[in-house]
Design an enzyme around this catalytic site. Structure first.
Site, PDB file in Angstrom:
ATOM      1  N   LYS A  18     -87.501 -60.719  69.029  1.00 41.30           N
ATOM      2  CA  LYS A  18     -88.412 -59.687  68.279  1.00 41.30           C
ATOM      3  C   LYS A  18     -88.329 -60.213  66.721  1.00 41.30           C
ATOM      4  CE  LYS A  18     -88.743 -55.265  66.333  1.00 41.30           C
ATOM      5  NZ  LYS A  18     -88.114 -55.534  64.814  1.00 41.30           N
ATOM      6  N   ASN A  19     -87.163 -60.315  66.358  1.00 42.14           N
ATOM      7  CA  ASN A  19     -86.759 -60.446  64.800  1.00 42.14           C
ATOM      8  C   ASN A  19     -87.314 -61.927  64.330  1.00 42.14           C
ATOM      9  OD1 ASN A  19     -86.569 -57.707  64.590  1.00 42.14           O
ATOM     10  ND2 ASN A  19     -84.258 -57.916  64.351  1.00 42.14           N
ATOM     11  N   ARG A  88     -92.938 -52.272  59.915  1.00 41.96           N
ATOM     12  CA  ARG A  88     -92.270 -52.867  58.719  1.00 41.96           C
ATOM     13  C   ARG A  88     -92.362 -54.355  58.653  1.00 41.96           C
ATOM     14  NH1 ARG A  88     -90.424 -50.303  54.454  1.00 41.96           N
ATOM     15  NH2 ARG A  88     -89.602 -52.256  53.250  1.00 41.96           N
ATOM     16  N   ASP A 112     -88.931 -45.033  57.095  1.00 37.70           N
ATOM     17  CA  ASP A 112     -88.355 -45.552  57.807  1.00 37.70           C
ATOM     18  C   ASP A 112     -87.458 -44.762  58.537  1.00 37.70           C
ATOM     19  OD1 ASP A 112     -86.807 -47.426  59.729  1.00 37.70           O
ATOM     20  OD2 ASP A 112     -88.361 -48.620  59.006  1.00 37.70           O
ATOM     21  N   ASP A 300     -78.074 -53.562  64.262  1.00 42.62           N
ATOM     22  CA  ASP A 300     -78.996 -53.236  65.452  1.00 42.62           C
ATOM     23  C   ASP A 300     -78.314 -52.827  66.749  1.00 42.62           C
ATOM     24  OD1 ASP A 300     -81.058 -53.383  63.753  1.00 42.62           O
ATOM     25  OD2 ASP A 300     -81.999 -55.276  64.525  1.00 42.62           O
ATOM     26  N   VAL A 322     -75.355 -51.392  56.236  1.00 43.50           N
ATOM     27  CA  VAL A 322     -76.510 -52.108  56.278  1.00 43.50           C
ATOM     28  C   VAL A 322     -77.505 -51.021  55.816  1.00 43.50           C
ATOM     29  CG1 VAL A 322     -78.162 -53.757  56.981  1.00 43.50           C
ATOM     30  CG2 VAL A 322     -75.528 -54.077  57.480  1.00 43.50           C
TER      31      VAL A 322
END
Ligand code: UD1
Length: 413
Positions: A18-19, A88, A112, A300, A322
């Site tokens: 996805k990223n 985003r 977010d 993540d 992060v």
């Protein structure tokens, strides 16, 4: 509805990240003609990005795992519309639009769940290249008569800022040196595609990236890199359920530290060229974690680390470096009975043998997946709500889990 107690066992294959895919789709804006992306994940964010690109004048088709993007000679520079606000990652059109059009207007998404996500490094990077930027009426606006290469040092190796600077610098005049660049495999994937398009880039995957601007790029066909976060989710699922899962479609080096942590927790981990196998016999042992930019432990996968720690033998300290609000997930874990105490950006977890089923709510993609895994370690039936978050990042999550032994029923979207 997740029935706990299953031991997961079997083989799964991950598709593209996805990223990465969303950034590669945005990079297609840089070249007139037809770009083809293969190995794309069938997740909700891909059609959302299609809407964004179509709003800019492209024609996009999605045929299972193949996404085709036709970019016309003239594209719109104004991405101030609803499709952009919905997610985003759409901010990754900022770099390509600024370099292709000399102007970009990109709507900012709302708040977010994982913390505030400012764009200061994106803006200052583009400004170093000669653009003027501002936040106006809820959008980031960049204008530039001409972009010129520059020496840019990021305060933090931001993934998104690295991507926007890269996609602007590839068409700038002269040389750009980007120091303290993000080193994630998805950055390397973007650079590979840009090089296939005719860009001149050295140092992808290191902290210093050198870009020599070119006049024009051409479209390409590119295979999206495997999703290390989905692969890592399966790895942690195996460890949490005392299971045995073989994962394909991923270079294990992209998960070096998460797999190393699983070995410390007592799992037997074998790696292959394009995959790995995780087996866990008995109860996992508590391990500490710190999230950091790649090659550190990925933020993540922090919910999965918390999930594993919750059922491990001993005390784990997990430090989030992060994103500021990523411990919202811990509240839901506490509802499942986890013995977890948050102190600033640390969470201390005393592992217990079994979690206790209840109703929990997903707050973001990874927290949602983490809750489903935790529910597999709970007695009885847990209701996980707001699972639309999971659909944004995990293709056929429930189907895959049931295929390897889980007992999950999807009640509504
Ligand atoms: C990307 C990933 C996300 C992942 C994250 C870190 C996508 C779509 N999302 O997000 O899944 O968790 O990388 O690996 O690829 N920051 C600033 N100013 C900026 C930019 C970032 O302060 O201009 C801060 C952020 O608030 C955050 C940290 O830097 O605290 C990291 O953000 P960044 O690496 O940019 O993450 P994203 O690209 O948003």
């Amino acid at each position: 509805m997740v029935t706990g107690g299953a031991r997961l066992s079997g083989a799964v294959k991950v598709v593209g990240a996805k990223n990465s895919v969303l950034k590669l789709m945005a990079a297609a804006l840089l070249a007139e003609g037809t770009t083809t992306l293969t190995n794309c994940p069938e997740i909700l964010d891909v059609p959302l990005m299609k809407d964004v690109l179509e709003g800019l004048g492209c024609t996009v088709t999605i045929d299972r795992d193949v996404v085709t993007i036709y970019t016309p000679e003239e594209i719109k520079s104004d991405a101030d519309f609803d499709a952009v606000r919905q997610f985003r990652a759409s901010v990754c059109v900022l770099g390509p639009l600024t370099s292709r059009c000399g102007r970009a207007v990109v709507a900012l998404p709302g708040g977010d769940a994982i913390g505030s996500r400012p764009l200061d490094m994106h803006q200052s990077g583009l400004e170093k290249l000669g653009a003027k930027t501002a936040i106006k009426h809820g959008a980031v606006v960049a204008t530039a008569d001409k972009l010129t290469g520059a020496h840019i040092a990021l305060d933090f190796p931001s993934v998104g800022a690295t991507e926007n600077i890269l996609t602007a610098a590839v068409l700038a005049d002269g040389e750009t040196i980007l120091d303290n660049a993000a080193r994630e495999p998805e950055i390397v994937d973007l650079c590979s595609m840009l090089v296939e398009m005719g860009a001149k880039i050295e140092g992808a995957g290191t902290s210093t990236i050198r870009i020599i601007g070119v006049d024009k790029l051409h479209p390409t066909t590119h295979e999206v890199v495997g999703d290390r976060i989905v692969a890592g989710t399966w790895a942690y699922a195996a460890a949490m359920t005392g299971g045995d899962i073989t994962v394909g479609g991923i270079a294990p080096v992209h998960l070096h530290l998460p797999l190393q942590k699983l070995r410390l927790a007592g799992a037997d981990v074998e790696t292959y060229e394009t995959g790995f196998r995780v087996r866990m016999n008995g109860r996992p042992v508590a391990v500490d974690y710190q999230t950091l930019p790649f090659p550190g432990f990925p933020t993540d996968l922090q919910p999965m680390a918390i999930g594993l720690a919750s059922v491990s033998d001993g005390v784990s300290v997990i430090t989030e470096n992060v994103f500021e609000s990523r411990f919202r997930f811990v509240d839901e874990m506490q509802r499942l009975g986890a013995d977890a105490t948050v102190d600033g950006h640390h969470v201390v977890i005393r592992g217990i043998e079994e979690l206790s089923s209840t109703s929990v709510w997903s707050s973001d993609i990874r927290a949602g997946a983490g809750l489903v895994l935790a529910a597999l370690c709970a007695d009885g039936v847990t209701e996980v709500h707001d699972v639309f978050h999971i659909d944004r990042g995990y293709p056929q999550f429930v189907e895959f889990l049931n295929a390897i032994g889980a007992n999950i029923e999807r009640v509504t979207a």
